[in-house]
Design a protein around this motif. Structure first.
Motif, PDB file in Angstrom:
ATOM      1  N   HIS A 100      99.229  37.200   1.345  1.00 57.39           N
ATOM      2  CA  HIS A 100      97.841  36.387   1.619  1.00 57.39           C
ATOM      3  C   HIS A 100      98.592  34.865   2.292  1.00 57.39           C
ATOM      4  N   LYS A 101      99.655  34.423   1.915  1.00 54.90           N
ATOM      5  CA  LYS A 101     100.113  33.308   2.600  1.00 54.90           C
ATOM      6  C   LYS A 101     100.813  33.551   3.963  1.00 54.90           C
ATOM      7  N   GLN A 113      92.373  29.414   0.473  1.00 56.34           N
ATOM      8  CA  GLN A 113      92.173  27.977   0.030  1.00 56.34           C
ATOM      9  C   GLN A 113      91.179  27.804  -0.992  1.00 56.34           C
ATOM     10  N   TYR A 114      90.263  28.425  -0.944  1.00 57.93           N
ATOM     11  CA  TYR A 114      89.097  28.586  -1.874  1.00 57.93           C
ATOM     12  C   TYR A 114      89.608  28.794  -3.102  1.00 57.93           C
ATOM     13  N   TYR A 115      90.447  29.851  -3.286  1.00 59.41           N
ATOM     14  CA  TYR A 115      91.041  30.773  -4.388  1.00 59.41           C
ATOM     15  C   TYR A 115      91.948  29.437  -5.108  1.00 59.41           C
ATOM     16  N   CYS A 116      92.416  28.941  -4.164  1.00 58.77           N
ATOM     17  CA  CYS A 116      93.461  27.800  -4.866  1.00 58.77           C
ATOM     18  C   CYS A 116      92.474  26.396  -5.439  1.00 58.77           C
ATOM     19  N   GLY A 124     101.569  29.078  -2.542  1.00 61.19           N
ATOM     20  CA  GLY A 124     102.834  29.857  -2.122  1.00 61.19           C
ATOM     21  C   GLY A 124     103.525  30.696  -3.073  1.00 61.19           C
ATOM     22  N   GLY A 125     102.883  30.841  -4.239  1.00 54.57           N
ATOM     23  CA  GLY A 125     103.435  31.708  -5.265  1.00 54.57           C
ATOM     24  C   GLY A 125     102.705  33.103  -5.285  1.00 54.57           C
TER      25      GLY A 125
END
Length: 174
Positions: A100-101, A113-116, A124-125
């Motif tokens: 994803h990243k 971004q929404y998930y974070c 980043g993980g």
């Protein structure tokens, strides 16, 4: 769900995880997530054009008769229902990934971004997905498309209504 095989699947994984692992209450899924999904799948422009063309030749009276404002799609209610439904899906733990990243896709970046933001996850993980049934996955895809289509329809209804304040008939060519 996707086993991280396609951009669409990764997008859905991120939205599913954001809604089922949410840490911050009170936030709702932004409408842009649904239209981003349609853009990612390549159906956005065709839907927008088809909806626009369906209003060609409308006048105020016809718009009021066929689409009275009280029957316009209630997007907020649909987003709430979407979230409630996907929270009832049964799941098992799926794959862990960094994929994803590492994407340049703006729509996947928006979903990430929404998930974070929703989960408090640090960028980043590793993310461990949740595997849902094919039936639930198809249902989620369908709901994403339906809400996205209703968002486009409501935007177009507002646009047509505004245009008809200055013109007798709406022209889809505008």
């Amino acid at each position: 769900m996707s086993e991280l095989k396609t951009p669409e699947g990764i997008f859905l994984d991120l939205i599913y995880l954001a809604e089922t692992e949410k840490a911050f209450l009170g936030k709702k899924i932004p409408e842009s997530i649904f239209t981003d999904y349609l853009k990612l799948t390549g159906s956005y422009e065709d839907l927008k054009k088809r909806i626009n063309n369906s209003f060609d030749g409308f006048n105020k009276e016809r718009l009021q008769n066929e689409y009275p404002p009280e029957r316009w799609p209630d997007i907020k209610e649909k987003i709430i229902a979407f979230s409630q439904i996907i929270n009832r899906f049964q799941y098992k733990d799926g794959k862990t990934s960094y994929y994803h990243k590492h994407t340049d896709d703006v729509y996947l970046q928006n979903a990430y971004q929404y998930y974070c933001q929703r989960t408090g996850y640090r960028h980043g993980g590793l993310i461990t997905t949740k595997k849902i049934s094919d039936r639930d996955s198809a249902k989620m895809r369908g709901m994403m498309e339906n809400v996205g289509t209703d968002i486009i329809l409501k935007e177009k209804l507002i646009h047509v209504q505004d245009c008809l304040e200055f013109k007798e008939f709406y022209s889809a060519g505008i």
